[in-house]
Design a protein around this motif. Sequence first.
Motif, PDB file in Angstrom:
ATOM      1  N   ASN A  21       0.913  -1.292   0.109  1.00 53.57           N
ATOM      2  CA  ASN A  21       0.026   0.069   0.020  1.00 53.57           C
ATOM      3  C   ASN A  21       0.903   1.374   0.119  1.00 53.57           C
ATOM      4  N   LYS A  22       2.013   1.127   0.770  1.00 53.36           N
ATOM      5  CA  LYS A  22       2.888   2.140   0.912  1.00 53.36           C
ATOM      6  C   LYS A  22       3.246   2.635  -0.642  1.00 53.36           C
ATOM      7  N   LYS A  25       0.571   4.198  -2.713  1.00 50.71           N
ATOM      8  CA  LYS A  25       0.342   5.489  -2.294  1.00 50.71           C
ATOM      9  C   LYS A  25       1.597   6.323  -2.791  1.00 50.71           C
ATOM     10  N   SER A  26       2.731   5.853  -2.932  1.00 50.24           N
ATOM     11  CA  SER A  26       3.938   6.964  -3.161  1.00 50.24           C
ATOM     12  C   SER A  26       3.923   6.980  -4.621  1.00 50.24           C
ATOM     13  N   VAL A  28       1.279   7.366  -6.539  1.00 49.79           N
ATOM     14  CA  VAL A  28       0.088   8.129  -6.754  1.00 49.79           C
ATOM     15  C   VAL A  28       0.591   9.621  -6.409  1.00 49.79           C
ATOM     16  N   LYS A  29       1.258   9.835  -5.337  1.00 46.65           N
ATOM     17  CA  LYS A  29       1.688  11.226  -4.893  1.00 46.65           C
ATOM     18  C   LYS A  29       2.697  11.669  -5.933  1.00 46.65           C
ATOM     19  N   ALA A  61      -4.860   2.125  -7.921  1.00 46.82           N
ATOM     20  CA  ALA A  61      -4.730   2.206  -6.543  1.00 46.82           C
ATOM     21  C   ALA A  61      -6.176   1.958  -6.166  1.00 46.82           C
ATOM     22  N   VAL A  66      -6.573   0.496  -2.172  1.00 46.59           N
ATOM     23  CA  VAL A  66      -5.990   1.308  -1.283  1.00 46.59           C
ATOM     24  C   VAL A  66      -6.605   2.681  -1.128  1.00 46.59           C
ATOM     25  N   TYR A  67      -7.041   3.179  -1.942  1.00 48.61           N
ATOM     26  CA  TYR A  67      -8.194   4.451  -1.771  1.00 48.61           C
ATOM     27  C   TYR A  67      -9.526   4.252  -2.119  1.00 48.61           C
ATOM     28  N   CYS A  72     -10.597   8.908  -4.899  1.00 49.75           N
ATOM     29  CA  CYS A  72     -10.135   8.823  -6.139  1.00 49.75           C
ATOM     30  C   CYS A  72     -10.734   9.807  -7.067  1.00 49.75           C
ATOM     31  N   LYS A  75      -9.337  13.296  -6.146  1.00 47.65           N
ATOM     32  CA  LYS A  75      -7.827  13.569  -6.790  1.00 47.65           C
ATOM     33  C   LYS A  75      -8.096  13.885  -8.158  1.00 47.65           C
TER      34      LYS A  75
END
Length: 87
Positions: A21-22, A25-26, A28-29, A61, A66-67, A72, A75
Amino acid sequence: MANIKSAKKRILVNRTKAARNKAIKSAVKTSMKKVEAAVANKDKAAAEVALKDAVSTISKATSKGVYHKNNCARKVARLAKAVNSID
């Protein structure tokens, strides 16, 4: 540390899932930052390409859990609005 076998397994599985998940997320960012950087430079072509990539990354994601789908959508909407605001 847990003594029960199933509790030990849960700890290992949770670590694995948290790492996955980390990483997602990374990614996506990072894709969002690329869009925001292109918008800041007022480069519409680069922003549109980065937006397409970011939408894909965010959607993946979401499909992996994850989201939440509304997160989503929010964003994607914010990024699209920023790209469309470029003259």
